[in-house]
Scaffold this motif. Structure first.
Motif, PDB file in Angstrom:
ATOM      1  N   ASP A 130      70.539 -27.269  62.496  1.00 27.60           N
ATOM      2  CA  ASP A 130      69.456 -27.748  61.308  1.00 27.60           C
ATOM      3  C   ASP A 130      69.411 -26.640  60.282  1.00 27.60           C
ATOM      4  O   ASP A 130      68.766 -27.081  59.106  1.00 27.60           O
ATOM      5  CB  ASP A 130      68.227 -27.981  61.964  1.00 27.60           C
ATOM      6  CG  ASP A 130      67.705 -26.951  62.915  1.00 27.60           C
ATOM      7  OD1 ASP A 130      68.366 -26.012  62.871  1.00 27.60           O
ATOM      8  OD2 ASP A 130      66.405 -27.140  63.330  1.00 27.60           O
ATOM      9  N   ASP A 155      76.873 -27.480  64.714  1.00 33.43           N
ATOM     10  CA  ASP A 155      75.950 -28.103  63.544  1.00 33.43           C
ATOM     11  C   ASP A 155      74.636 -27.825  63.882  1.00 33.43           C
ATOM     12  O   ASP A 155      74.064 -28.535  64.336  1.00 33.43           O
ATOM     13  CB  ASP A 155      76.776 -29.467  63.525  1.00 33.43           C
ATOM     14  CG  ASP A 155      76.014 -30.421  62.277  1.00 33.43           C
ATOM     15  OD1 ASP A 155      75.671 -29.557  61.451  1.00 33.43           O
ATOM     16  OD2 ASP A 155      75.919 -31.556  62.410  1.00 33.43           O
ATOM     17  N   PHE A 174      82.253 -25.661  67.103  1.00 34.08           N
ATOM     18  CA  PHE A 174      81.779 -25.779  65.866  1.00 34.08           C
ATOM     19  C   PHE A 174      80.448 -26.217  66.374  1.00 34.08           C
ATOM     20  O   PHE A 174      79.993 -26.773  67.106  1.00 34.08           O
ATOM     21  CB  PHE A 174      82.297 -26.853  65.107  1.00 34.08           C
ATOM     22  CG  PHE A 174      81.526 -27.016  63.901  1.00 34.08           C
ATOM     23  CD1 PHE A 174      81.818 -26.236  62.638  1.00 34.08           C
ATOM     24  CD2 PHE A 174      80.599 -28.062  63.714  1.00 34.08           C
ATOM     25  CE1 PHE A 174      81.111 -26.556  61.443  1.00 34.08           C
ATOM     26  CE2 PHE A 174      79.957 -28.095  62.208  1.00 34.08           C
ATOM     27  CZ  PHE A 174      80.331 -27.340  61.254  1.00 34.08           C
ATOM     28  N   GLY A 182      70.806 -27.474  67.109  1.00 32.29           N
ATOM     29  CA  GLY A 182      71.814 -28.632  66.680  1.00 32.29           C
ATOM     30  C   GLY A 182      72.848 -28.801  67.793  1.00 32.29           C
ATOM     31  O   GLY A 182      72.627 -28.718  69.032  1.00 32.29           O
ATOM     32  N   GLU A 183      73.936 -29.387  67.600  1.00 37.89           N
ATOM     33  CA  GLU A 183      74.841 -29.962  68.295  1.00 37.89           C
ATOM     34  C   GLU A 183      76.209 -28.865  68.456  1.00 37.89           C
ATOM     35  O   GLU A 183      76.553 -28.442  67.220  1.00 37.89           O
ATOM     36  CB  GLU A 183      75.646 -31.274  67.918  1.00 37.89           C
ATOM     37  CG  GLU A 183      74.678 -32.406  68.134  1.00 37.89           C
ATOM     38  CD  GLU A 183      73.331 -32.425  67.495  1.00 37.89           C
ATOM     39  OE1 GLU A 183      72.443 -32.527  68.012  1.00 37.89           O
ATOM     40  OE2 GLU A 183      73.514 -32.234  66.127  1.00 37.89           O
ATOM     41  N   LEU A 236      82.092 -35.197  63.592  1.00 38.25           N
ATOM     42  CA  LEU A 236      82.629 -34.248  62.760  1.00 38.25           C
ATOM     43  C   LEU A 236      83.958 -34.898  62.104  1.00 38.25           C
ATOM     44  O   LEU A 236      84.726 -35.950  62.641  1.00 38.25           O
ATOM     45  CB  LEU A 236      83.580 -33.140  63.749  1.00 38.25           C
ATOM     46  CG  LEU A 236      82.666 -32.193  64.424  1.00 38.25           C
ATOM     47  CD1 LEU A 236      83.253 -31.070  65.169  1.00 38.25           C
ATOM     48  CD2 LEU A 236      81.579 -31.577  63.300  1.00 38.25           C
ATOM     49  N   LYS A 248      81.229 -21.753  62.752  1.00 34.09           N
ATOM     50  CA  LYS A 248      82.628 -22.510  62.941  1.00 34.09           C
ATOM     51  C   LYS A 248      83.521 -21.102  63.586  1.00 34.09           C
ATOM     52  O   LYS A 248      83.816 -20.232  62.731  1.00 34.09           O
ATOM     53  CB  LYS A 248      83.282 -22.974  61.754  1.00 34.09           C
ATOM     54  CG  LYS A 248      84.710 -23.695  61.883  1.00 34.09           C
ATOM     55  CD  LYS A 248      85.138 -24.121  60.476  1.00 34.09           C
ATOM     56  CE  LYS A 248      86.841 -24.756  60.759  1.00 34.09           C
ATOM     57  NZ  LYS A 248      87.178 -25.068  59.512  1.00 34.09           N
ATOM     58  N   TYR A 304      80.063 -28.667  69.441  1.00 31.81           N
ATOM     59  CA  TYR A 304      81.344 -29.413  69.435  1.00 31.81           C
ATOM     60  C   TYR A 304      82.417 -28.446  69.960  1.00 31.81           C
ATOM     61  O   TYR A 304      82.770 -27.274  69.595  1.00 31.81           O
ATOM     62  CB  TYR A 304      81.878 -30.162  68.176  1.00 31.81           C
ATOM     63  CG  TYR A 304      80.851 -31.013  67.840  1.00 31.81           C
ATOM     64  CD1 TYR A 304      80.643 -32.143  67.974  1.00 31.81           C
ATOM     65  CD2 TYR A 304      79.745 -30.611  66.846  1.00 31.81           C
ATOM     66  CE1 TYR A 304      79.879 -33.171  67.484  1.00 31.81           C
ATOM     67  CE2 TYR A 304      78.803 -31.336  66.364  1.00 31.81           C
ATOM     68  CZ  TYR A 304      78.897 -32.928  66.489  1.00 31.81           C
ATOM     69  OH  TYR A 304      77.979 -33.582  66.128  1.00 31.81           O
ATOM     70  N   ASP A 308      75.189 -23.351  60.278  1.00 30.65           N
ATOM     71  CA  ASP A 308      76.387 -23.843  61.076  1.00 30.65           C
ATOM     72  C   ASP A 308      77.152 -22.415  61.570  1.00 30.65           C
ATOM     73  O   ASP A 308      76.990 -21.433  60.792  1.00 30.65           O
ATOM     74  CB  ASP A 308      77.031 -24.762  60.348  1.00 30.65           C
ATOM     75  CG  ASP A 308      76.243 -26.150  59.831  1.00 30.65           C
ATOM     76  OD1 ASP A 308      75.430 -26.359  60.688  1.00 30.65           O
ATOM     77  OD2 ASP A 308      76.721 -26.669  58.902  1.00 30.65           O
TER      78      ASP A 308
END
Length: 212
Positions: A160, A158, A156, A146-147, A85, A165, A149, A163
């Motif tokens: 594919d 992230d 957050f 995805g990931e 990030l 936030k 965080y 997203d």
């Protein structure tokens, strides 16, 4: 299940039209019932296998959580971790979970079919034409992978495909278990579920960041 149903429908139509001897109709009906029993037994075994795999993942995640807690107690803080990030000034990444799946509530339309009454030989199986109905229900639906965080300022995701936030100050509630976390935000009407992550670590990291 669908193949078995199609097979029985075919046999019922042939029998009702007189193209199939009664003995053959009974035999085919019996075969269909046996195949259905085998399919149900196989599905039961697969469900038990999935439960066992989930239990093993939960044990691993709980050990990981206890080790994470122990390290925090020893250091008196959370060790920042590297991440991809673009962090703001003074922002640190506290935890990263990979291969996470985001679930959100979506309206799903399903059709149901009510069957009529057509005897198949002497087996007691009754199947045939009927009526269909359709209705829409809200269901948890996978949106992206995805990931996830956790930073000192935000949660957050992230993905594919999409997203997400969520500023930590906007998080309203967090419900966590060994392998998932449900988050509700003041800026969204519906909750989000992040599957296949250590929910307990995510929850504690968010709480510690808010308390800092």
């Amino acid at each position: 299940m669908g193949i078995i149903f199609a097979f029985v429908m075919f046999a019922a139509k042939r029998h009702s039209s007189g193209d199939m001897p009664p003995g053959l109709a009974v035999f085919l009906g019996t075969v269909a019932v046996i195949a259905l029993i085998i399919a149900v037994a196989y599905q039961t075994i697969q469900n038990e296998k999935r439960k066992q795999q989930q239990a093993e993942r939960d044990k691993w995640n709980n050990r990981q959580y206890l080790a994470w807690q122990t390290r925090i107690q020893q250091l008196g803080r959370i060790d920042p971790v590297p991440c991809d990030l673009m962090l703001k000034q003074g922002e640190e990444c506290l935890y990263v979970a990979h291969n996470v799946t985001l679930y959100e509530v979506r309206a799903v339309r399903r059709s149901t079919h009510t069957f009529g009454s057509v005897p198949l030989g002497k087996t007691g199986i009754r199947i045939g034409q009927g009526t269909s109905t359709s209705r829409s229900t809200d269901e948890w639906t996978p949106i992206a992978s995805g990931e996830l965080y956790v930073t000192t300022k935000q949660l957050f995701f992230d993905g594919d495909m999409q997203d997400r936030k969520i500023p930590l100050a906007k998080i309203a509630t967090i419900k966590a278990d060994y392998s998932a976390i449900e988050v509700s935000s003041e800026t969204r009407q519906k909750s989000m579920i992040f599957m296949d992550c250590n929910g307990q670590i995510v929850r504690d990291a968010v709480q510690l960041a808010l308390q800092a």
